[in-house]
Write a protein that holds these residues in place. Structure first.
Motif, PDB file in Angstrom:
ATOM      1  N   ILE A 223       0.860  -1.187   0.000  1.00 44.26           N
ATOM      2  CA  ILE A 223       0.000   0.000   0.000  1.00 44.26           C
ATOM      3  C   ILE A 223       0.894   1.233   0.000  1.00 44.26           C
ATOM      4  CG2 ILE A 223      -0.203  -0.013   2.533  1.00 44.26           C
ATOM      5  CD1 ILE A 223      -2.977   1.236   2.203  1.00 44.26           C
ATOM      6  N   LYS A 224       0.522   2.210  -0.805  1.00 46.40           N
ATOM      7  CA  LYS A 224       1.273   3.467  -0.867  1.00 46.40           C
ATOM      8  C   LYS A 224       0.311   4.622  -0.640  1.00 46.40           C
ATOM      9  CE  LYS A 224       4.384   6.270  -3.705  1.00 46.40           C
ATOM     10  NZ  LYS A 224       5.144   6.372  -4.976  1.00 46.40           N
ATOM     11  N   ILE A 225       0.668   5.494   0.301  1.00 55.75           N
ATOM     12  CA  ILE A 225      -0.149   6.671   0.608  1.00 55.75           C
ATOM     13  C   ILE A 225       0.722   7.904   0.377  1.00 55.75           C
ATOM     14  CG2 ILE A 225      -1.508   7.862   2.372  1.00 55.75           C
ATOM     15  CD1 ILE A 225      -1.805   5.071   3.730  1.00 55.75           C
ATOM     16  N   LYS A 226       0.271   8.770  -0.501  1.00 56.80           N
ATOM     17  CA  LYS A 226       1.087   9.903  -0.928  1.00 56.80           C
ATOM     18  C   LYS A 226       0.244  11.174  -0.953  1.00 56.80           C
ATOM     19  CE  LYS A 226       4.028  11.382  -4.806  1.00 56.80           C
ATOM     20  NZ  LYS A 226       4.554  10.995  -6.146  1.00 56.80           N
ATOM     21  N   MET A 227       0.827  12.270  -0.464  1.00 58.88           N
ATOM     22  CA  MET A 227       0.158  13.571  -0.511  1.00 58.88           C
ATOM     23  C   MET A 227       1.052  14.550  -1.273  1.00 58.88           C
ATOM     24  SD  MET A 227      -1.026  16.108   2.608  1.00 58.88           S
ATOM     25  CE  MET A 227      -2.279  14.975   3.194  1.00 58.88           C
ATOM     26  N   VAL A 228       0.476  15.238  -2.257  1.00 59.84           N
ATOM     27  CA  VAL A 228       1.228  16.228  -3.035  1.00 59.84           C
ATOM     28  C   VAL A 228       0.391  17.495  -3.190  1.00 59.84           C
ATOM     29  CG1 VAL A 228       2.594  14.542  -4.308  1.00 59.84           C
ATOM     30  CG2 VAL A 228       0.384  15.271  -5.211  1.00 59.84           C
TER      31      VAL A 228
END
Length: 307
Positions: A223-228
């Protein structure tokens, strides 16, 4: 002589005006009669009946206003029917999804209580019972959120928030769960502040439901959680490498009570993603999903930047 001519002209004008008024009065009466008949038809249940009127008729404004009222009433009636059907489906789902595991849970506990199982089997039964109890709690929590979200008393407390730090605090409680599930995780959150306006509890529920969806239904190993930061938005992506969602299911994935044949397991209420979408939209955000079967699923949430 001139006076008689003038009087004659005035008499003709008066007679003509009287004829015009009488004609209009007859038309108005006929129109009112038609409106009364139409309203009786509507009252009898024909919501498609409309009151017709030309723009230049005296009763036109009244006719148009009555049509608007009837249309609004039919819209409300349609929503009530839809809500009633949803509640019926919820009760059916509640009956099956709560009573069945609860019966199983009681069976395990009764076996332990009566001494039918001992030693390692007893410990296994207790562990299964514990997991089933947590599953039931999660299911009931989702139901509670759904009913609360659709209640007339529901309201959000929107406030200016630094979203990266809030997300970091939410996700740190998930790390032990990822490790317990042997789920490889990658979390990328910016160090610089990203400001937006959200309800703190509502935002936490959005992240919780999306992460829980991965754990319960994706069969993923990563699982990958990314905020940009984008030009006008904050973008939060939650991606997994699981079984994905079929294209025919993608357009329905946020509908209440919808369960994909492949993209979801039998576990779940079918309300989690519907709650996510409603919560996001109530905070002026939006959510999208992309997926490729047997490759990945990516949920992306957007909230407007608050400069």
């Amino acid at each position: 002589m001139l006076l008689n001519v003038i009087l004659g002209i005035l008499f003709c004008l008066a007679l003509l005006l009287s004829i015009v008024c009488c004609t209009k009065l007859v038309r108005v009466k006929r129109k009112l009669s038609d409106m009364t008949e139409a309203l009786s038809d509507i009252q009898a249940g024909n919501g498609n009946r409309k009151i017709l009127a030309a723009d230049n008729e005296l009763t036109a404004e009244l006719s148009f206003k009555m049509n608007e009222i009837v249309y609004a009433y039919e819209e409300q009636l349609s929503q009530l029917r839809s809500a009633d059907e949803t509640n019926r489906q919820l009760m059916t789902s509640l009956s099956h999804d709560v009573r069945t595991p609860l019966t199983t849970l009681l069976g395990y506990l009764d076996a332990v209580h009566r001494g039918i199982v001992t030693g390692k089997n007893r410990e296994d039964y207790l562990e299964i019972s514990r997991r089933k109890a947590y599953d039931l709690k999660e299911y009931i929590d989702v139901l509670f959120d759904w009913f609360k979200l659709n209640s007339s008393e529901f309201s959000l407390s929107i406030e200016r928030t630094e979203l990266a730090e809030l997300t970091r605090n939410i996700l740190k409680d998930w790390i032990p769960v990822f490790e317990e599930k042997n789920l490889i995780y990658e979390i990328e959150l910016p160090e610089k502040p990203l400001l937006t306006r959200v309800d703190l509890g509502g935002y936490a529920r959005i992240i919780h439901n999306l992460v829980q969806n991965v754990i319960n239904h994706s069969q993923a190993t990563q699982i990958k959680i990314k905020m940009v930061k984008q030009k006008n938005d904050i973008e939060i992506c939650i991606m997994d490498n699981g079984i994905g969602i079929e294209k025919t299911d993608l357009q329905h994935i946020f509908q209440r009570l919808y369960k994909c044949d492949k993209g979801r397991s039998n576990k779940g209420s079918g309300l989690g993603l519907a709650i996510v979408r409603q919560m996001v939209e109530k905070m002026d955000g939006r959510i999208t999903v992309q997926s490729e079967p047997n490759q990945y699923t990516n949920f992306t949430v957007f909230f407007p930047l608050d400069a």
